[in-house]
Motif scaffolding. Structure first.
Motif, PDB file in Angstrom:
ATOM      1  N   PRO A   1      18.862  13.756 -15.267  1.00 42.01           N
ATOM      2  CA  PRO A   1      18.253  12.747 -14.765  1.00 42.01           C
ATOM      3  C   PRO A   1      16.819  12.287 -16.234  1.00 42.01           C
ATOM      4  CG  PRO A   1      18.654  14.619 -13.053  1.00 42.01           C
ATOM      5  CD  PRO A   1      19.194  15.073 -14.047  1.00 42.01           C
ATOM      6  N   MET A   2      16.382  13.618 -16.731  1.00 41.91           N
ATOM      7  CA  MET A   2      15.464  14.007 -17.763  1.00 41.91           C
ATOM      8  C   MET A   2      16.724  12.651 -19.274  1.00 41.91           C
ATOM      9  SD  MET A   2      13.624  17.050 -16.966  1.00 41.91           S
ATOM     10  CE  MET A   2      12.548  17.104 -18.396  1.00 41.91           C
ATOM     11  N   GLY A   3      17.549  13.453 -19.286  1.00 39.06           N
ATOM     12  CA  GLY A   3      17.902  12.398 -19.673  1.00 39.06           C
ATOM     13  C   GLY A   3      18.562  13.157 -21.455  1.00 39.06           C
ATOM     14  N   HIS A   4      17.439  14.160 -21.663  1.00 38.48           N
ATOM     15  CA  HIS A   4      17.521  15.161 -22.351  1.00 38.48           C
ATOM     16  C   HIS A   4      17.368  16.426 -22.461  1.00 38.48           C
ATOM     17  CE1 HIS A   4      13.284  15.878 -22.716  1.00 38.48           C
ATOM     18  NE2 HIS A   4      13.290  14.601 -21.659  1.00 38.48           N
ATOM     19  N   PHE A   5      17.475  17.854 -23.386  1.00 39.05           N
ATOM     20  CA  PHE A   5      17.283  19.047 -23.258  1.00 39.05           C
ATOM     21  C   PHE A   5      15.912  19.216 -23.023  1.00 39.05           C
ATOM     22  CE2 PHE A   5      21.576  18.094 -24.822  1.00 39.05           C
ATOM     23  CZ  PHE A   5      22.638  18.707 -23.758  1.00 39.05           C
ATOM     24  N   SER A   6      15.782  20.380 -22.417  1.00 39.88           N
ATOM     25  CA  SER A   6      14.501  20.353 -22.538  1.00 39.88           C
ATOM     26  C   SER A   6      14.123  22.057 -22.341  1.00 39.88           C
ATOM     27  CB  SER A   6      13.060  20.410 -21.354  1.00 39.88           C
ATOM     28  OG  SER A   6      13.680  20.057 -19.729  1.00 39.88           O
ATOM     29  N   GLY A   7      12.737  22.471 -22.669  1.00 38.07           N
ATOM     30  CA  GLY A   7      12.291  24.327 -22.881  1.00 38.07           C
ATOM     31  C   GLY A   7      12.103  24.230 -21.114  1.00 38.07           C
ATOM     32  N   TRP A   8      12.024  22.722 -20.406  1.00 31.51           N
ATOM     33  CA  TRP A   8      11.636  23.541 -18.810  1.00 31.51           C
ATOM     34  C   TRP A   8      12.923  23.527 -18.534  1.00 31.51           C
ATOM     35  CZ3 TRP A   8       7.199  24.226 -17.640  1.00 31.51           C
ATOM     36  CH2 TRP A   8       6.010  24.055 -17.687  1.00 31.51           C
ATOM     37  N   ALA A   9      13.854  22.867 -19.066  1.00 25.58           N
ATOM     38  CA  ALA A   9      15.080  23.119 -17.929  1.00 25.58           C
ATOM     39  C   ALA A   9      15.826  24.731 -18.508  1.00 25.58           C
ATOM     40  CB  ALA A   9      16.490  22.370 -18.495  1.00 25.58           C
ATOM     41  N   GLY A  10      15.501  25.176 -19.213  1.00 29.54           N
ATOM     42  CA  GLY A  10      16.380  26.563 -19.576  1.00 29.54           C
ATOM     43  C   GLY A  10      15.269  27.409 -19.040  1.00 29.54           C
ATOM     44  N   GLY A  11      13.973  26.998 -18.738  1.00 28.51           N
ATOM     45  CA  GLY A  11      12.920  28.214 -18.047  1.00 28.51           C
ATOM     46  C   GLY A  11      13.532  28.108 -16.539  1.00 28.51           C
ATOM     47  N   VAL A  12      13.138  27.010 -16.252  1.00 21.73           N
ATOM     48  CA  VAL A  12      14.447  26.969 -14.843  1.00 21.73           C
ATOM     49  C   VAL A  12      14.969  27.423 -14.584  1.00 21.73           C
ATOM     50  CG1 VAL A  12      14.529  24.949 -12.650  1.00 21.73           C
ATOM     51  CG2 VAL A  12      12.951  24.441 -14.748  1.00 21.73           C
ATOM     52  N   ALA A  13      16.669  27.181 -15.661  1.00 20.89           N
ATOM     53  CA  ALA A  13      17.903  27.997 -14.914  1.00 20.89           C
ATOM     54  C   ALA A  13      17.908  29.416 -14.939  1.00 20.89           C
ATOM     55  CB  ALA A  13      19.119  27.594 -16.157  1.00 20.89           C
ATOM     56  N   LEU A  14      16.532  30.026 -15.749  1.00 22.27           N
ATOM     57  CA  LEU A  14      16.390  31.324 -15.652  1.00 22.27           C
ATOM     58  C   LEU A  14      15.827  31.842 -14.651  1.00 22.27           C
ATOM     59  CD1 LEU A  14      15.558  32.586 -19.287  1.00 22.27           C
ATOM     60  CD2 LEU A  14      17.619  32.439 -18.417  1.00 22.27           C
ATOM     61  N   ALA A  15      14.330  31.044 -14.402  1.00 16.55           N
ATOM     62  CA  ALA A  15      14.240  31.195 -13.289  1.00 16.55           C
ATOM     63  C   ALA A  15      14.915  32.082 -11.420  1.00 16.55           C
ATOM     64  CB  ALA A  15      12.840  30.155 -12.366  1.00 16.55           C
ATOM     65  N   VAL A  16      16.029  30.687 -12.221  1.00 17.55           N
ATOM     66  CA  VAL A  16      17.372  30.710 -10.683  1.00 17.55           C
ATOM     67  C   VAL A  16      17.712  32.122 -10.709  1.00 17.55           C
ATOM     68  CG1 VAL A  16      19.408  29.968  -9.765  1.00 17.55           C
ATOM     69  CG2 VAL A  16      17.365  28.146 -10.769  1.00 17.55           C
ATOM     70  N   LEU A  17      17.612  32.963 -11.788  1.00 13.70           N
ATOM     71  CA  LEU A  17      17.785  33.926 -12.523  1.00 13.70           C
ATOM     72  C   LEU A  17      17.770  34.927 -11.635  1.00 13.70           C
ATOM     73  CD1 LEU A  17      20.277  33.535 -15.914  1.00 13.70           C
ATOM     74  CD2 LEU A  17      21.191  33.845 -13.164  1.00 13.70           C
ATOM     75  N   VAL A  18      16.252  34.839 -11.845  1.00 14.48           N
ATOM     76  CA  VAL A  18      15.011  35.879 -11.526  1.00 14.48           C
ATOM     77  C   VAL A  18      14.921  36.189 -10.096  1.00 14.48           C
ATOM     78  CG1 VAL A  18      12.518  36.383 -11.376  1.00 14.48           C
ATOM     79  CG2 VAL A  18      13.764  35.337 -13.683  1.00 14.48           C
ATOM     80  N   ILE A  19      15.249  35.026  -9.326  1.00 11.87           N
ATOM     81  CA  ILE A  19      14.992  35.371  -8.092  1.00 11.87           C
ATOM     82  C   ILE A  19      15.082  35.872  -7.637  1.00 11.87           C
ATOM     83  CG2 ILE A  19      14.494  33.534  -6.059  1.00 11.87           C
ATOM     84  CD1 ILE A  19      14.118  30.748  -7.886  1.00 11.87           C
ATOM     85  N   PRO A  20      16.279  36.059  -7.425  1.00 11.55           N
ATOM     86  CA  PRO A  20      17.850  36.671  -6.563  1.00 11.55           C
ATOM     87  C   PRO A  20      16.884  38.300  -7.025  1.00 11.55           C
ATOM     88  CG  PRO A  20      18.933  35.538  -7.580  1.00 11.55           C
ATOM     89  CD  PRO A  20      17.791  35.314  -8.341  1.00 11.55           C
ATOM     90  N   VAL A  21      16.731  38.681  -8.264  1.00  5.84           N
ATOM     91  CA  VAL A  21      16.458  40.250  -8.413  1.00  5.84           C
ATOM     92  C   VAL A  21      14.649  40.792  -7.419  1.00  5.84           C
ATOM     93  CG1 VAL A  21      15.731  41.930 -10.432  1.00  5.84           C
ATOM     94  CG2 VAL A  21      17.929  40.101 -10.745  1.00  5.84           C
ATOM     95  N   VAL A  22      14.014  39.493  -8.106  1.00  9.08           N
ATOM     96  CA  VAL A  22      12.947  39.874  -7.455  1.00  9.08           C
ATOM     97  C   VAL A  22      12.642  40.080  -5.484  1.00  9.08           C
ATOM     98  CG1 VAL A  22      10.248  39.156  -7.555  1.00  9.08           C
ATOM     99  CG2 VAL A  22      11.366  38.520 -10.108  1.00  9.08           C
ATOM    100  N   VAL A  23      13.556  39.124  -5.164  1.00 10.78           N
ATOM    101  CA  VAL A  23      13.665  38.991  -3.734  1.00 10.78           C
ATOM    102  C   VAL A  23      14.340  40.062  -3.105  1.00 10.78           C
ATOM    103  CG1 VAL A  23      15.035  38.016  -1.956  1.00 10.78           C
ATOM    104  CG2 VAL A  23      13.865  36.912  -3.319  1.00 10.78           C
ATOM    105  N   ARG A  24      15.306  40.799  -3.861  1.00  7.79           N
ATOM    106  CA  ARG A  24      15.645  42.615  -3.677  1.00  7.79           C
ATOM    107  C   ARG A  24      14.722  43.211  -3.868  1.00  7.79           C
ATOM    108  NH1 ARG A  24      21.539  44.553  -3.293  1.00  7.79           N
ATOM    109  NH2 ARG A  24      20.630  46.359  -2.380  1.00  7.79           N
ATOM    110  N   THR A  25      14.165  43.442  -4.636  1.00  7.84           N
ATOM    111  CA  THR A  25      13.813  44.492  -5.124  1.00  7.84           C
ATOM    112  C   THR A  25      12.323  44.434  -4.140  1.00  7.84           C
ATOM    113  OG1 THR A  25      12.716  43.795  -7.211  1.00  7.84           O
ATOM    114  CG2 THR A  25      13.727  45.269  -7.692  1.00  7.84           C
TER     115      THR A  25
END
Lengths: 330, 280
Positions: B131-155
């Motif tokens: 949708p944004m039409g370009h790659f961005s640091g934001w997108a990378g951060g959000v993608a990693l956030a999706v991986l952070v969430i389950p670990v933090v939820v669990r602990t």
């Protein structure tokens, strides 16, 4: 209780009114906080549905064009826009199978060592070391596999396999062809090293959960250590061990970087395990940013969807089995 | 009788020997991998690695822009992922410990915990990059956030569950509303464990490559613009290791060494925070 305090406070005095205001604020804070946490929990659910919806949406163009033929076609031709996922699916399954074939027995043996044979003071350090192996990022396995492991395999294990198993009637096709170094077998071996710690640490945990009286009883009637593990510990821990294995399988199926480095990225199915191949995740990692045209991108997303569905099923079974074990323990 | 006993004993010895060998194998891999990392990584380690940009092909240079990029993307991921994870974990442990929603979330969260990270990359590509039409640091951060969430939820959930109920009762008995008893009492009691969760999450994402490949992409040059493609250490390692240039390959090794050391330090300090050594 808060209500009582509130009513009394509001009638009595100015101080009471102030107190009522504070209590009101607290109550509001309570509701807000409850709502926040609840929506965060629902957010986790939405995250998963979001993943599924976006993958389905993205793979629609490819699905419209190829239908279910995508699953059985080995074609992968960006020039003619003809795509089929069979080679990648085959590669994913074969490399994971090789990985499990090695990691499961070795992992179980490590768990056996850690729970029954290892001196007490060594258990924790060795356990931590094995878990550190699990913490090493997959790209490290990848670069290590490419520069160190593959050349060694090319010079030693692969010629050896070609010379020995390559001459055995039934196995011959599996070990034919030149030793490339990289290929399906190397990918599978790297995966084995990667998932080994998962199998080992989960098996250790479920082995440790076996009631000591059961083991003592077995020792009491004269069983050897091996017989205790084989006939008492393993049957008791069976469900948990299978859960751990499925969890490791889920990892192996979805692993990207470690495999991408050493698989060779060839969209074809070779009978030989020594030949280069590809896996779903390796194909996506290698080609996605360079994919030109909607259909190419969509075909890769459809591969991603297939991968997600496979791992989802495997992980769901794993979690179900492990949950059963947890309920029994706790 | 004697012969049979001898067979059993031999079998036992054989099994023990195999178990010993298997453990040696497992530890051997760890030593081998770390050893070769140190060997190849240290030779390229110098001050210029931390002060210079990634070089063009066949030239000397450093890893400053990917290191900074990785830090930025990781910070974005932690800032987005941690609050969501803690709140969701709080709901599951405090409000709905036994309700239906919690058990469904727990199940789904456990699956997200080991879901293939490349699929997360595809997901974020679909919802942000396209949708944004370009790659961005934001997108990378959000993608990693999706991986952070389950670990933090669990602990978070695990650690809050360990907080004794008498603490909550004491807080309620002096009139603290529930939200305050959670944030002031329970969080404080579970703080070490929750920090551990965040550290483990950071350790997990700092080596993640797959979700960054088509979200933050890569950037050859110095850039602090999170709205533009951003270099990150793992992606640069991926690109450089597969290149034919020895300078790039040696930088890839050095980068790999830096990541591994960072991850090891993170996971060892996470362990040190929880002295019982019980981890999910």
């Amino acid at each position: 209780m808060v209500d009582v305090a509130l009513q009394q406070g509001s009638v009595v005095s100015a101080a009471g009114a102030k107190r009522a205001k504070v209590l009101d604020r607290l109550r509001l804070g309570d509701v807000v906080f409850h709502g926040l946490t609840r929506s965060a929990a629902i957010g986790v659910l939405l995250l998963l549905s979001g993943v599924i919806v976006s993958l389905v949406w993205g793979s629609l163009p490819a699905f419209r064009k190829f239908g279910f033929g995508f699953l059985v076609s080995e074609q992968w031709n960006p020039v003619t826009d003809d795509f089929g996922g069979l080679a990648a699916i085959y590669g994913t399954l074969v490399t994971s199978f090789i990985a499990m074939l090695i990691a499961v027995p070795v992992g179980l043996l490590i768990a056996f060592f850690l729970t029954e044979l290892c001196p007490q003071w060594l258990r924790r350090p060795i356990g931590i070391a094995i878990e550190l192996l699990a913490g090493i990022p997959s790209i490290i396995y990848g670069i290590w596999g490419l520069f160190i492991f593959a050349p060694v395999l090319q010079a030693t294990l692969q010629p050896f396999l070609i010379d020995t198993l390559g001459n055995v009637p039934v196995l011959a096709p599996l070990f034919s062809g030149p030793p490339f170094g990289i290929g399906m077998l190397t990918g599978g071996l790297i995966l084995a090293i990667m998932v080994l710690p998962f199998v080992a640490s989960i098996s250790r945990d479920v082995f440790e959960a076996v009631p000591v009286v059961l083991k003592e009883a077995a020792y009491g009637v004269g069983c050897t250590t091996w017989e205790v593990v084989r006939n008492v510990v393993l049957p008791y821990a069976r469900v948990g061990v299978i859960g751990g294995i499925m969890l490791a399988l889920g990892r192996a199926l979805g692993e990207t970087m470690a495999v991408t480095f050493v698989i060779g990225n060839a969209h074809r199915i070779s009978t030989s395990l020594l030949a280069p191949g590809t896996t779903i995740s390796a194909a996506i990692a290698n080609e996605f940013t360079e994919a030109v045209g909607d259909l190419y991108t969509s075909a890769l997303i459809e591969l991603g969807l297939i991968l997600f569905v496979i791992t989802f099923i495997v992980l769901a079974i794993a979690r179900y089995l492990l949950m059963r074990i947890e309920r029994r323990i706790g | 009788m004697d012969a049979r006993y001898a067979v059993r004993r031999h079998r036992n010895t054989a099994a023990a020997a195999m178990a010993f060998a298997a453990t040696a194998l497992g530890l051997g891999w760890l030593v081998l991998i770390l050893g070769s990392l140190l060997w190849h990584g240290f030779s390229g380690l110098s001050l210029s690695v931390f002060t210079e940009m990634t070089p063009p092909p066949a030239a000397a240079g450093g890893l400053l822009n990917p290191i900074v990029g990785s830090l930025i993307v990781t910070v974005i991921a932690v800032v987005i992922g941690t609050p969501i994870g803690i709140l969701a974990g709080t709901y599951m442990a405090e409000y709905g410990r036994h309700d239906k929603l919690s058990s469904v979330v727990r199940f789904i969260n456990d699956i997200l915990l080991s879901a293939p990270s490349i699929v997360v990359g595809l997901f974020i590509y679909q919802v942000m990059v396209a949708p944004m039409g370009h790659f961005s640091g934001w997108a990378g951060g959000v993608a990693l956030a999706v991986l952070v969430i389950p670990v933090v939820v669990r602990t978070t959930e695990d650690m809050l569950t360990l907080v004794p109920n008498s603490l909550r009762e004491a807080a309620t008995s002096i009139g603290l509303p529930r939200s305050l008893s959670i944030t002031r009492i329970c969080y404080r009691a579970a703080r070490a464990g929750m920090v551990t969760g965040v550290l483990l999450a950071v350790a997990r994402i700092s080596g993640e490559t797959a979700p960054l490949l088509f979200t933050s992409l890569n950037n050859q040059f110095w850039s602090l613009n999170v709205n533009a493609p951003m270099a990150s250490l793992p992606v640069v390692i991926f690109q450089f290791a597969l290149s034919p240039y020895t300078e790039w390959q040696s930088l890839a090794w050095t980068g790999a060494l830096i990541i591994t050391l960072a991850v090891l330090v993170l996971s060892i300090s996470a362990r040190a925070l929880v002295p019982t050594g019980k981890q999910s």
